[in-house]
Design a protein around this motif. Structure first.
Motif, PDB file in Angstrom:
ATOM      1  N   GLY A 165      21.021  43.954  43.327  1.00 56.72           N
ATOM      2  CA  GLY A 165      22.043  42.880  43.629  1.00 56.72           C
ATOM      3  C   GLY A 165      23.120  42.815  42.491  1.00 56.72           C
ATOM      4  O   GLY A 165      22.691  42.899  41.072  1.00 56.72           O
ATOM      5  N   VAL A 166      24.196  42.362  42.842  1.00 59.18           N
ATOM      6  CA  VAL A 166      25.265  42.243  41.807  1.00 59.18           C
ATOM      7  C   VAL A 166      25.691  40.732  42.140  1.00 59.18           C
ATOM      8  O   VAL A 166      25.544  40.100  42.850  1.00 59.18           O
ATOM      9  CB  VAL A 166      26.521  43.201  41.991  1.00 59.18           C
ATOM     10  N   PRO A 167      26.361  40.276  40.981  1.00 55.87           N
ATOM     11  CA  PRO A 167      26.786  39.107  40.656  1.00 55.87           C
ATOM     12  C   PRO A 167      27.859  38.626  42.067  1.00 55.87           C
ATOM     13  O   PRO A 167      28.512  39.481  42.197  1.00 55.87           O
ATOM     14  CB  PRO A 167      27.374  38.595  39.530  1.00 55.87           C
ATOM     15  N   PRO A 168      27.852  37.451  42.468  1.00 51.81           N
ATOM     16  CA  PRO A 168      28.737  37.162  43.707  1.00 51.81           C
ATOM     17  C   PRO A 168      30.378  37.485  43.336  1.00 51.81           C
ATOM     18  O   PRO A 168      30.956  38.045  44.218  1.00 51.81           O
ATOM     19  CB  PRO A 168      28.489  35.687  44.012  1.00 51.81           C
ATOM     20  N   ALA A 169      30.694  37.094  42.334  1.00 50.01           N
ATOM     21  CA  ALA A 169      32.248  37.163  41.914  1.00 50.01           C
ATOM     22  C   ALA A 169      32.534  38.670  41.921  1.00 50.01           C
ATOM     23  O   ALA A 169      33.572  39.118  42.356  1.00 50.01           O
ATOM     24  CB  ALA A 169      32.501  36.493  40.885  1.00 50.01           C
ATOM     25  N   GLN A 170      31.743  39.493  41.427  1.00 43.33           N
ATOM     26  CA  GLN A 170      31.628  40.968  41.343  1.00 43.33           C
ATOM     27  C   GLN A 170      31.764  41.503  42.762  1.00 43.33           C
ATOM     28  O   GLN A 170      32.932  42.330  43.138  1.00 43.33           O
ATOM     29  CB  GLN A 170      30.732  41.729  40.532  1.00 43.33           C
ATOM     30  N   ALA A 171      30.718  41.155  43.637  1.00 46.60           N
ATOM     31  CA  ALA A 171      30.730  41.568  44.797  1.00 46.60           C
ATOM     32  C   ALA A 171      32.155  41.305  45.855  1.00 46.60           C
ATOM     33  O   ALA A 171      32.724  42.105  46.531  1.00 46.60           O
ATOM     34  CB  ALA A 171      29.536  41.206  45.584  1.00 46.60           C
ATOM     35  N   LEU A 172      32.375  39.987  45.755  1.00 46.14           N
ATOM     36  CA  LEU A 172      33.296  39.389  46.465  1.00 46.14           C
ATOM     37  C   LEU A 172      34.574  40.189  46.314  1.00 46.14           C
ATOM     38  O   LEU A 172      35.455  40.493  46.875  1.00 46.14           O
ATOM     39  CB  LEU A 172      33.455  38.055  46.693  1.00 46.14           C
ATOM     40  N   GLY A 180      35.032  30.249  47.497  1.00 46.88           N
ATOM     41  CA  GLY A 180      35.209  28.727  46.892  1.00 46.88           C
ATOM     42  C   GLY A 180      33.940  28.338  45.929  1.00 46.88           C
ATOM     43  O   GLY A 180      34.273  27.946  44.976  1.00 46.88           O
ATOM     44  N   TRP A 181      32.774  28.868  46.358  1.00 46.68           N
ATOM     45  CA  TRP A 181      31.476  28.343  45.097  1.00 46.68           C
ATOM     46  C   TRP A 181      31.873  29.181  44.125  1.00 46.68           C
ATOM     47  O   TRP A 181      31.503  28.638  43.083  1.00 46.68           O
ATOM     48  CB  TRP A 181      30.346  28.903  46.028  1.00 46.68           C
ATOM     49  N   ARG A 227      34.407  30.394  42.578  1.00 47.44           N
ATOM     50  CA  ARG A 227      35.324  29.831  42.088  1.00 47.44           C
ATOM     51  C   ARG A 227      35.165  28.322  41.404  1.00 47.44           C
ATOM     52  O   ARG A 227      35.483  27.937  40.224  1.00 47.44           O
ATOM     53  CB  ARG A 227      36.702  29.629  42.773  1.00 47.44           C
ATOM     54  N   ALA A 228      34.509  27.560  42.060  1.00 45.04           N
ATOM     55  CA  ALA A 228      33.869  26.211  41.774  1.00 45.04           C
ATOM     56  C   ALA A 228      32.986  26.482  40.370  1.00 45.04           C
ATOM     57  O   ALA A 228      32.987  25.633  39.466  1.00 45.04           O
ATOM     58  CB  ALA A 228      33.272  25.626  42.616  1.00 45.04           C
ATOM     59  N   ARG A 229      32.205  27.637  40.250  1.00 46.00           N
ATOM     60  CA  ARG A 229      31.525  27.965  39.128  1.00 46.00           C
ATOM     61  C   ARG A 229      32.267  28.540  37.908  1.00 46.00           C
ATOM     62  O   ARG A 229      31.502  28.864  36.789  1.00 46.00           O
ATOM     63  CB  ARG A 229      30.322  28.768  39.561  1.00 46.00           C
ATOM     64  N   GLY A 230      33.455  28.704  38.360  1.00 47.00           N
ATOM     65  CA  GLY A 230      34.283  29.304  37.208  1.00 47.00           C
ATOM     66  C   GLY A 230      34.383  30.656  37.063  1.00 47.00           C
ATOM     67  O   GLY A 230      35.091  31.085  36.149  1.00 47.00           O
ATOM     68  N   GLU A 231      33.907  31.136  38.127  1.00 44.54           N
ATOM     69  CA  GLU A 231      33.956  32.694  38.249  1.00 44.54           C
ATOM     70  C   GLU A 231      35.385  33.142  38.545  1.00 44.54           C
ATOM     71  O   GLU A 231      35.887  32.535  39.612  1.00 44.54           O
ATOM     72  CB  GLU A 231      32.687  33.235  39.023  1.00 44.54           C
ATOM     73  N   GLU A 232      35.748  34.410  38.006  1.00 43.74           N
ATOM     74  CA  GLU A 232      37.247  35.006  38.325  1.00 43.74           C
ATOM     75  C   GLU A 232      36.821  36.260  39.452  1.00 43.74           C
ATOM     76  O   GLU A 232      36.344  36.903  38.951  1.00 43.74           O
ATOM     77  CB  GLU A 232      37.957  35.622  37.320  1.00 43.74           C
ATOM     78  N   LEU A 233      37.691  36.100  40.402  1.00 43.32           N
ATOM     79  CA  LEU A 233      37.654  37.188  41.359  1.00 43.32           C
ATOM     80  C   LEU A 233      38.921  38.155  41.249  1.00 43.32           C
ATOM     81  O   LEU A 233      39.998  37.527  41.036  1.00 43.32           O
ATOM     82  CB  LEU A 233      37.519  36.775  42.865  1.00 43.32           C
TER      83      LEU A 233
END
Length: 197
Positions: A80-87, A114-115, A117-123
């Motif tokens: 599994g990879v972190p959400p921001a990376q996968a998205l 949205g979640w 970005r709310a965690r401060g992760e950059e896509l």
């Protein structure tokens, strides 16, 4: 050559979650697997995309989810990879394309973006760089036998050979089911929506 994308998501689930629209406390539709195919105008496969995504709120997969999808906690912990990376990678795969789902997967995708970005992760990419379309109403209209089918059973409901090895509720298998159904409907006179031809 013109192309378009079909995609499918698998997301966290529990017994009764669908019927309750994920309304129980703590039950979010966190993406766990993304599958996508880039298709040519004749619906032949040009490229595949598949990844496992680590859920954040519910990192332990429910036994119900594992039984439904075949995705184990071990495979998630290993691959599994972190959400921001996968998205971000998935949105990059979709960039500049018409992107079809069979149902509301683009809504779930938007929730997860949205979640993150709310965690401060950059896509790296945006949903605005592609045209997302729920094609289920169109498919159900041109092929009423599909009305009760989930995306992974479209091939079966249309009486077609199984498209690839695997099972429904595996995102990439579901994409192949979707692509096979689109090719069949197109071959039998249905006009695919704009952006797919």
């Amino acid at each position: 050559m013109s192309s378009f994308v079909v995609f499918d998501l698998e997301f966290t689930s529990w017994p009764g979650a669908l019927e309750q629209d994920w309304g129980a406390p703590g039950q979010l539709r966190e993406v766990v697997q993304i599958g996508a195919l880039r298709l040519s105008e004749d619906c032949s496969v040009l490229e595949e995309y598949e990844t496992l995504v680590r859920p954040v709120v519910n990192p332990q997969l429910s036994p119900y989810f594992t039984e439904l999808t075949g995705i184990t906690q071990e495979s998630m912990d290993q691959d599994g990879v972190p959400p921001a990376q996968a998205l971000g990678e998935f949105l990059g795969f979709c960039q500049g394309q018409t992107v079809l789902s069979y149902g509301n997967d683009m809504v779930v995708l938007g929730e997860n973006i949205g979640w993150a970005r709310a965690r401060g992760e950059e896509l790296k990419h945006s949903m605005l760089d592609a045209a997302f379309v729920n094609i289920r109403p169109w498919a159900n209209t041109v092929a009423p036998t599909t009305t009760t089918a989930n995306v992974g059973r479209l091939w079966d409901m249309l009486g077609l050979p199984k498209p690839v090895a695997g099972q429904e509720h595996s995102a990439l298998f579901d994409c192949y089911s979707f692509a096979t159904a689109l090719a069949h409907l197109s071959d039998h006179g249905a006009t695919l929506p704009a952006g797919c031809r």
